[in-house]
Design an enzyme around this catalytic site. Sequence first.
Site: not given
Length: 425
Positions: A3, A6, A154, A398
Amino acid sequence: MYDAGDLIKFGFPMAFTATMLSWAILEYGDNMKRIKELENAQDSLKWITDYFIAAHPSPNVLYLQVGDPKLDHRCWQRPETMTEKRPVTQINTSHPGSDVAAETAAAMASASLVFRPFDSAYSTLLLQHSKQLFAFAYSYRGCYSTSVPQVQEYYNSSGYGDELLWAASWLYHATGEEFYLRYVAVEGSFYANWGVPSWFSWDNKLAGTQVLLSRVNFFGSRNIQGTENIALQLYRKSAEAVICGLLPNSSSATVNRTEGGLIWVSEWNVLQYSVASAFLALVYRDYMLTSGTKSLYCDGDLFDPKDLHDFAVTQVDYILGNNPMKMSYLIGYGENFPQYVHHRGASIPKDDESSCSDGFRWLNSTNPNPNIVTGALVGGPFLNGTYNDSRNNTMQCEPTTYNSALLVSLLSGLLTSSSIVHSFL
Ligand SMILES: *[C@@H]1O[C@H](CO)[C@@H](O)[C@H](O)[C@H]1NC(C)=O
Ligand SMILES: *[C@@H]1O[C@H](CO)[C@@H](O)[C@H](O)[C@H]1NC(C)=O
Ligand SMILES: *[C@@H]1O[C@H](CO)[C@@H](O)[C@H](O)[C@H]1NC(C)=O
Ligand SMILES: *[C@@H]1O[C@H](CO)[C@@H](O)[C@H](O)[C@H]1NC(C)=O
Ligand SMILES: *[C@@H]1O[C@H](CO)[C@@H](O)[C@H](O)[C@H]1NC(C)=O
Ligand SMILES: *[C@@H]1O[C@H](CO)[C@@H](O)[C@H](O)[C@H]1NC(C)=O
Ligand SMILES: *[C@@H]1O[C@H](CO)[C@@H](O)[C@H](O)[C@H]1NC(C)=O
Ligand SMILES: *[C@@H]1O[C@H](CO)[C@@H](O)[C@H](O)[C@H]1NC(C)=O
């Protein structure tokens, strides 16, 4: 297809990634073809839809996650040398997830349109999965983050009504079946929140649904009457409210933007909203041009298609360097782009064999990333225009797959100054 930075496969945002990539190919595939990127886009999409086919082994079971985020966050390793356990998580009839099932249905319906011209067997297969997933989402109601509470940290879903409408809209485009149009018209009155603008994102598909259904109102509604026709008009009016909010000179212009004009909604991954907004404005511009609609009326002011286009360009220009940091937030583009992207593959040298916990020295390292994650779009700046290029600053540094899919959509639409909208079918 992890995604973000990570090593977890999260189905909900991944399905949105695929739906956006499909929408981009359907609207702007001709532009992609001109620069020889159409096949790459189709391949990327098929990589995801193949995975979804595997993740949907029976009508009322969908695997929505591979890996355990808690375990995963205790490791910092390259994807190639990952050693952690990889449990899978499903939704089913006792633990439903209408949001993730419907978003996956939207992804597969839109992708079935992409593949239909040259791989009809694959297209038919996708459509079959899509219809089953919509029926599952429809018959067994619930948020996946209620059924599987561990995902809340998340990708917590704020509701499933928007995904049901979005999936039905895509299924209507893919099948032409009256049932799906009736669904958006009737259930629409519960979920559509007509007239109230919202931000398009991995969590909320209402604005996208409104623009997609405007397509039907612009081009395909000649034989549609009654409730359905009225609903389509309400969807188009709602899309107009979204676009009017985006145009900086409209009297209903949103205040949620930076001094430099970037749409700014959240400290977390702000560029997702800027890019998604710009894409909707651009698509709407093309619907106006193709249908010969000269102006958009916003509370007393008239705007023309060029105003929508110019707004979209301001967002892209900001992202690519016309901003207070003089930085491109697209990795690998220009002279000055973030060097500390929160991304395991980018931050760990290519031959490194560190164990799960030793690998954290690469997260902790003060050196720039050894590898460039080309094409990633990071979260983006604060409201004041600053950006803290620091590897553990996840809200800004990110990248995500849906950020890249949204940017592909926007940039492929901007390749020409005037695109001709054609039928999906
Ligand atoms: C249904 O899904 C829930 C939540 O993921 C899981 O705990 C349960 O084991 C699943 N049921 C079956 C029969 O696999
Ligand atoms: C997830 O969303 C639900 C519904 O919006 C909310 O009740 C819950 O508190 C949220 N969970 C987290 C961890 O934010
Ligand atoms: C908004 O209006 C100002 C003043 O009339 C003008 O200079 C500017 O170009 C307009 N902006 C857009 C995006 O149309
Ligand atoms: C837009 O900005 C206003 C004022 O700063 C804020 O109250 C509101 O929450 C923002 N809206 C969104 C959707 O971010
Ligand atoms: C990385 O930094 C954290 C927090 O400072 C520390 O606990 C950890 O031991 C460090 N790990 C490595 C491998 O350097
Ligand atoms: C910009 O905003 C961030 C987040 O609110 C803050 O930490 C930072 O100090 C601000 N920078 C300036 C120069 O105001
Ligand atoms: C990185 O951020 C996470 C989450 O905020 C935190 O738990 C961790 O300690 C941080 N690691 C380092 C090395 O600062
Ligand atoms: C930048 O982000 C890192 C990681 O989150 C944090 O430790 C640091 O304090 C931030 N620096 C500034 C100037 O905000």
